[in-house]
Design an enzyme around this catalytic site. Structure first.
Site, PDB file in Angstrom:
ATOM      1  N   HIS A 129      -6.714   7.000  12.101  1.00 55.44           N
ATOM      2  CA  HIS A 129      -6.045   5.790  11.899  1.00 55.44           C
ATOM      3  C   HIS A 129      -4.858   5.387  11.531  1.00 55.44           C
ATOM      4  O   HIS A 129      -4.420   4.591  11.061  1.00 55.44           O
ATOM      5  CB  HIS A 129      -7.178   4.946  10.780  1.00 55.44           C
TER       6      HIS A 129
ATOM      7  N   CYS B  88      10.651   1.774  21.665  1.00 53.45           N
ATOM      8  CA  CYS B  88      10.691   3.028  22.233  1.00 53.45           C
ATOM      9  C   CYS B  88       9.775   3.973  21.931  1.00 53.45           C
ATOM     10  O   CYS B  88       9.665   5.132  22.384  1.00 53.45           O
ATOM     11  CB  CYS B  88      12.300   3.755  21.677  1.00 53.45           C
TER      12      CYS B  88
ATOM     13  N   ASN C  27     -21.705  10.939  -0.171  1.00 52.69           N
ATOM     14  CA  ASN C  27     -21.155   9.465  -0.653  1.00 52.69           C
ATOM     15  C   ASN C  27     -21.815   9.399  -2.018  1.00 52.69           C
ATOM     16  O   ASN C  27     -22.626  10.079  -2.396  1.00 52.69           O
ATOM     17  CB  ASN C  27     -21.671   8.631   0.219  1.00 52.69           C
TER      18      ASN C  27
ATOM     19  N   ASN D 215      -8.344   8.060   6.733  1.00 54.10           N
ATOM     20  CA  ASN D 215      -7.418   7.614   5.642  1.00 54.10           C
ATOM     21  C   ASN D 215      -6.019   7.346   6.142  1.00 54.10           C
ATOM     22  O   ASN D 215      -5.420   8.509   6.674  1.00 54.10           O
ATOM     23  CB  ASN D 215      -7.662   8.154   4.381  1.00 54.10           C
TER      24      ASN D 215
ATOM     25  N   SER E 257     -18.287   4.445   4.556  1.00 54.08           N
ATOM     26  CA  SER E 257     -19.374   3.619   4.859  1.00 54.08           C
ATOM     27  C   SER E 257     -19.925   3.599   6.072  1.00 54.08           C
ATOM     28  O   SER E 257     -21.236   3.099   6.259  1.00 54.08           O
ATOM     29  CB  SER E 257     -18.981   2.021   4.448  1.00 54.08           C
TER      30      SER E 257
ATOM     31  N   CYS F 183      16.078   4.401  18.320  1.00 57.85           N
ATOM     32  CA  CYS F 183      16.736   3.809  19.516  1.00 57.85           C
ATOM     33  C   CYS F 183      17.797   2.917  18.916  1.00 57.85           C
ATOM     34  O   CYS F 183      18.419   2.091  19.900  1.00 57.85           O
ATOM     35  CB  CYS F 183      15.774   3.180  20.349  1.00 57.85           C
TER      36      CYS F 183
ATOM     37  N   ASP G 251      -3.515   7.318   3.889  1.00 55.32           N
ATOM     38  CA  ASP G 251      -2.797   8.043   2.644  1.00 55.32           C
ATOM     39  C   ASP G 251      -2.446   9.265   3.178  1.00 55.32           C
ATOM     40  O   ASP G 251      -3.060   9.826   4.128  1.00 55.32           O
ATOM     41  CB  ASP G 251      -3.491   7.882   1.536  1.00 55.32           C
TER      42      ASP G 251
ATOM     43  N   ARG H 282       0.781  -1.158  -0.154  1.00 58.27           N
ATOM     44  CA  ARG H 282      -0.071  -0.088  -0.007  1.00 58.27           C
ATOM     45  C   ARG H 282       0.934   1.265   0.159  1.00 58.27           C
ATOM     46  O   ARG H 282       0.339   2.132  -0.846  1.00 58.27           O
ATOM     47  CB  ARG H 282      -0.984  -0.214   1.275  1.00 58.27           C
TER      48      ARG H 282
HETATM   49  P1  OAD Z   1     -15.247   1.763   2.973  1.00 53.87           P
HETATM   50  O1  OAD Z   1     -14.543   1.093   1.883  1.00 53.87           O
HETATM   51  O2  OAD Z   1     -15.888   1.178   4.254  1.00 53.87           O
HETATM   52  O3  OAD Z   1     -16.212   2.894   2.438  1.00 53.87           O
HETATM   53  C1  OAD Z   1     -15.877   3.599   1.463  1.00 53.87           C
HETATM   54  C2  OAD Z   1     -17.034   4.608   1.192  1.00 53.87           C
HETATM   55  O4  OAD Z   1     -16.772   5.564   0.026  1.00 53.87           O
HETATM   56  C3  OAD Z   1     -18.325   3.799   0.622  1.00 53.87           C
HETATM   57  O5  OAD Z   1     -19.577   4.039   1.170  1.00 53.87           O
HETATM   58  C4  OAD Z   1     -18.590   4.039  -0.726  1.00 53.87           C
HETATM   59  O6  OAD Z   1     -19.868   4.107  -1.293  1.00 53.87           O
HETATM   60  C5  OAD Z   1     -17.755   5.457  -0.943  1.00 53.87           C
HETATM   61  N1  OAD Z   1     -17.295   6.041  -2.177  1.00 53.87           N
HETATM   62  C6  OAD Z   1     -16.788   5.267  -3.100  1.00 53.87           C
HETATM   63  N2  OAD Z   1     -16.161   5.884  -4.407  1.00 53.87           N
HETATM   64  C7  OAD Z   1     -16.637   7.190  -3.950  1.00 53.87           C
HETATM   65  C8  OAD Z   1     -16.626   8.425  -4.578  1.00 53.87           C
HETATM   66  N3  OAD Z   1     -15.853   8.453  -5.698  1.00 53.87           N
HETATM   67  N4  OAD Z   1     -16.990   9.381  -4.004  1.00 53.87           N
HETATM   68  C9  OAD Z   1     -17.714   9.448  -2.881  1.00 53.87           C
HETATM   69  N5  OAD Z   1     -17.703   8.270  -1.944  1.00 53.87           N
HETATM   70  C10 OAD Z   1     -17.416   7.108  -2.586  1.00 53.87           C
HETATM   71  O7  OAD Z   1     -14.001   2.888   3.632  1.00 53.87           O
HETATM   72  P2  OAD Z   1     -14.086   3.613   4.915  1.00 53.87           P
HETATM   73  O8  OAD Z   1     -15.639   4.090   5.545  1.00 53.87           O
HETATM   74  O9  OAD Z   1     -13.213   4.766   4.916  1.00 53.87           O
HETATM   75  O10 OAD Z   1      -9.876   1.244   9.005  1.00 53.87           O
HETATM   76  O11 OAD Z   1     -13.517   2.467   6.213  1.00 53.87           O
HETATM   77  C11 OAD Z   1     -13.314   2.700   7.502  1.00 53.87           C
HETATM   78  C12 OAD Z   1     -12.387   2.160   8.043  1.00 53.87           C
HETATM   79  O12 OAD Z   1     -12.409   0.713   7.818  1.00 53.87           O
HETATM   80  C13 OAD Z   1     -10.939   2.256   7.482  1.00 53.87           C
HETATM   81  O13 OAD Z   1     -10.188   3.681   7.792  1.00 53.87           O
HETATM   82  C14 OAD Z   1     -10.122   1.218   7.481  1.00 53.87           C
HETATM   83  C15 OAD Z   1     -11.093   0.104   7.302  1.00 53.87           C
HETATM   84  O14 OAD Z   1     -10.884  -1.209   7.776  1.00 53.87           O
HETATM   85  C16 OAD Z   1      -8.979   0.228   9.505  1.00 53.87           C
HETATM   86  O15 OAD Z   1      -8.085  -0.264   8.809  1.00 53.87           O
HETATM   87  C17 OAD Z   1      -8.551   0.564  11.074  1.00 53.87           C
END
Ligand code: OAD
Length: 235
Positions: free
Chosen positions: A110, A121, A202, A93, A179, A140, A95, A58
């Protein structure tokens, strides 16, 4: 009247149009690998090389010159620069596209792919290349204790005190490209609902859409610049 206090939460959807896969959309990261194999402390204890491999890939993808901040990241950086009141951008994110777009009032709850942490350390170091089970800590000098500076399932997200303080004062809350399935971020909208105007942006409806006062559906590169323009026009 002071300008309203803003909290913006972003998720993987805001970076999708920059070429980074989301987690739960069709073909997303969690359809290719299992969370329990690569994103838990137990996975790292059991098979650190595999976990490093996942995050190294990644990190490498993030270094692809084609992966750049998009219009949604840039619009939020402009909002940060121009918003006269309190402002906090909280991203789930790992990134660095918000950073590269110029956002300043930004927290990575995150963690960050381009940082590594020493489990001996606790030093956190900028990291561009690969990590392995033999990597030494620049602080360290200890070898074999480096991990990605990311939050895994079962761990407490970062900066929760500052986020809670901002949510307490928040007048407008927006969740963009997430999501709404992962806590604690998924619970922010309910925490502020009694005092703030809440907006979901979204590409599609989510399980949490009904929790928001308003939903704007469409790609982040379309909806976010328009949302930012509306906010700035109203100040
Ligand atoms: P998800 O993959 O669960 O959700 C991504 C969301 O973005 C979905 O609701 C899509 O509909 C929406 N989406 C996709 N493309 C889009 C676009 N071009 N414009 C607008 N919306 C769009 O990702 P997160 O909600 O970020 O945590 O996931 C939350 C956490 O779960 C992450 O930070 C990560 C993951 O496991 C850890 O790793 C701890």
């Amino acid at each position: 009247m002071p300008a309203p206090s803003l909290v913006i939460l972003t998720g993987a959807g805001i970076s999708a149009e920059s070429g980074l896969a989301t987690f739960r959309d069709a073909g997303g990261l969690w359809s290719r690998v299992r969370i329990e194999d690569v994103a838990t402390p137990e996975a790292f204890a059991r098979d650190p090389a595999r976990v490093h491999g996942f995050y190294n890939a990644r990190r490498e993808q993030l270094a692809d010159p084609a992966v750049q901040p998009n219009a949604a990241h840039r619009a939020l950086a402009e909002l940060d620069a121009r918003w006269p009141g309190d402002f906090l951008l909280v991203t789930q994110n790992v990134d660095d596209l918000h950073d590269r777009a110029g956002s300043k009032r930004l927290l990575h709850m995150h963690g960050e792919l381009r940082k590594a942490r020493c489990t001996r350390c606790a030093a956190v170091t900028p990291w561009a290349g690969d990590l392995s089970t033999t990597t030494s800590c620049p602080a360290c000098g200890g070898a074999g204790g480096m991990r990605p500076h990311v939050v895994w399932f079962g761990e407490i997200p970062l900066e929760m005190d500052r986020i809670a303080a901002a949510l307490d004062e928040c007048d407008i809350f927006a969740a963009i490209g997430t999501s709404g399935l992962v806590h604690p971020a998924a619970g922010f909208v309910a925490e502020v609902a009694h005092r703030a105007r809440t907006v979901e942006l979204n590409v599609d409806r989510t399980d949490g859409t009904r929790l928001f006062d308003e939903a704007r559906h469409g790609k982040a590169t379309d909806t976010v610049p328009r949302f930012v323009a509306d906010l700035l026009a109203a100040t």
